[in-house]
Each structure stands twice: as structure tokens, then as C-alpha cells.
Design an enzyme around this catalytic site. Structure first.
Site: not given
Ligand code: AMP
Length: 221
Positions: A13, A88, A127, A160, A171
Site C-alpha cells: 500500500k 482499519r 523489509r 521496523r 498483525r
Molecule cells: P502500518 O504502517 O499501516 O502497517 O501501521 C503500523 C501500526 O500502526 C499498526 O500495526 C497499528 O498498530 C497502527 N495503526 C496504523 N493505522 C491504524 C489504524 N487505522 N487503526 C489502528 N491502528 C493503526
């Protein structure tokens, strides 16, 4: 154009969002990036978010909804934006719909990038990100010239915290339980465009443009 990118963690994404930003001239809004910045800066938001992020859990809905509410009214969002990693949960999607309805607008398209779990684990464990400039690499697919060092700025490449295999599995579970129901939610609204997320980045980008009703030269069809 107001666009949502849906898909499991590691579907690409973020990568595709960067291309879409260039193509449409609208900003990417990544709740993950905003939260990671807050963690790095040690703000109150960051301290709260960190414990959820480290375990692969979702940050509470009201927190991310608040972030989006403030972000989408900024001047650079006037012509639209690409939401990456938000919504989400169904509650987040409903809050977004209500927010936009109040502004007399709505989401135009939802692109779902589909990838199998095993492919995701392979992608995410490899990554790496530059700790200095944020550039992305992969130990199998997009290697830097010198191992562990950023080609662009010479910064140290790091993994990360939430890209460790155990956290990735957590996740993915969270994704299947809480986020995947959004596919049906947006399908019912007639907004869903499905795109296979396995293949090279260019092919996936072309498939996204096609799903959005453009031909390969970027013209509307
Ligand atoms: P991402 O980089 O989008 O994979 O997000 C990393 C982490 O941030 C996720 O595993 C969640 O803990 C938190 N996070 C990001 N976006 C959201 C969202 N829309 N709702 C809840 N937690 C989020």
C-alpha cells in the site's frame, strides 16, 4: 479524488501510494507513518500508540479517527488524498463516512490489494528502512549497494520493530479479524476495486490505474 488503499500489512500500500501521489498530485495520508513519527518524537500520542504497535495490535479507534479528522481538513487535502492504512475497522469506516458527509463529500474509490499470508511474511521480514531518511529497501527484492547502508544518504538500515515474524503473524490475525470485513462494507457501497498484489510494482500500479478507470497512459477511459 479521495481514495482508500485497503489490503493486509505488506501488500504494498505504501509503495503504491507514493506512485499515486505523483500521478494524481494529491497527498498520501498514512496513519502508520503519523503514529511512527509520534513514537520517534516521544509525544503523548507516540507513548500511547507504541504499546499497541509493538504487539501488532490496533491503536484505539478514537485515536486514529482524531488524527484523520485533523489531517483531512488541511489545505493540501483540498483536491483529495490517498488514505493508506485507514480505515482499519468498521467503526473507523463509519466515522470516516460521517465526517465526509458533514463536509458534503465522500470516498470515490476503495482499492483492495490482495496478497497471500505466506507471501506477506516473506516480504515483511525482509523489509528494511533507512533510520535517517526513511527510504525503503528489501533484503531479497530491493537490496542496497552496501549491506545495511542507505544508497541515498548513507544512513543505517533498520528493521521496523513490528516487522519481526511473530508480530507480523499477530498483525495478520488482526487484519483478518478487524480489517478484512471492510471489503464487504465497501463492496456493498459499490466502491470496491480489487487488484492482485503479487507481481512487480509496475504491473500492480498499472492494475490500480486500470481499476480506477484509466488506461496505461494515465488517460481516463
Ligand atoms: P502500518 O504502517 O499501516 O502497517 O501501521 C503500523 C501500526 O500502526 C499498526 O500495526 C497499528 O498498530 C497502527 N495503526 C496504523 N493505522 C491504524 C489504524 N487505522 N487503526 C489502528 N491502528 C493503526
Amino acid at each position: 479524488m479521495k481514495l482508500i488503499l485497503l489490503g493486509p500489512p505488506g501488500a504494498g500500500k505504501g509503495t503504491q501510494a507514493v506512485r499515486l501521489v505523483k500521478h494524481y498530485g494529491i497527498p498520501q495520508i498514512s496513519t502508520g507513518d503519523i503514529l511512527r513519527k509520534a513514537v520517534k518524537e516521544g509525544t503523548e500520542l507516540g507513548t500511547l500508540a507504541k504499546k499497541y504497535m509493538d504487539s501488532g495490535e490496533l491503536v484505539p479507534d478514537e485515536v486514529v479517527i482524531g488524527i484523520i479528522r485533523e489531517r483531512i481538513v488541511e489545505p493540501d487535502c483540498e483536491k483529495g488524498y490517498i488514505l493508506d492504512g485507514f480505515p482499519r475497522t468498521i467503526a473507523q469506516a463509519e466515522a470516516l463516512d460521517a465526517m465526509l458527509a458533514k463536509m458534503d463529500t465522500a470516498i470515490d474509490h476503495v482499492v483492495n490489494i490482495a496478497v497471500r499470508d505466506e507471501e506477506i511474511v516473506k516480504r515483511l521480514t525482509g523489509r528494511r528502512t533507512c533510520s535517517n531518511c526513511g527510504a525503503g529497501y528489501h533484503i531479497l527484492f530491493d537490496t542496497p549497494k552496501e549491506e545495511g547502508v542507505c544508497d541515498k544518504c548513507g544512513g543505517k538500515l533498520i528493521q521496523r520493530d513490528d516487522d519481526k515474524e511473530e508480530t507480523i503473524r499477530a498483525r495478520l490475525k488482526v487484519y483478518r479479524q478487524q480489517t478484512e470485513p471492510l471489503i464487504a462494507y465497501y463492496e456493498k457501497k459499490g466502491l470496491l476495486r480489487m487488484v492482485p498484489g503479487e507481481g512487480n510494482m509496475e504491473e500492480i500500479f498499472d492494475a490500480i490505474l486500470k481499476a480506477l478507470g484509466e488506461d496505461f497512459d494515465g488517460k481516463s477511459v
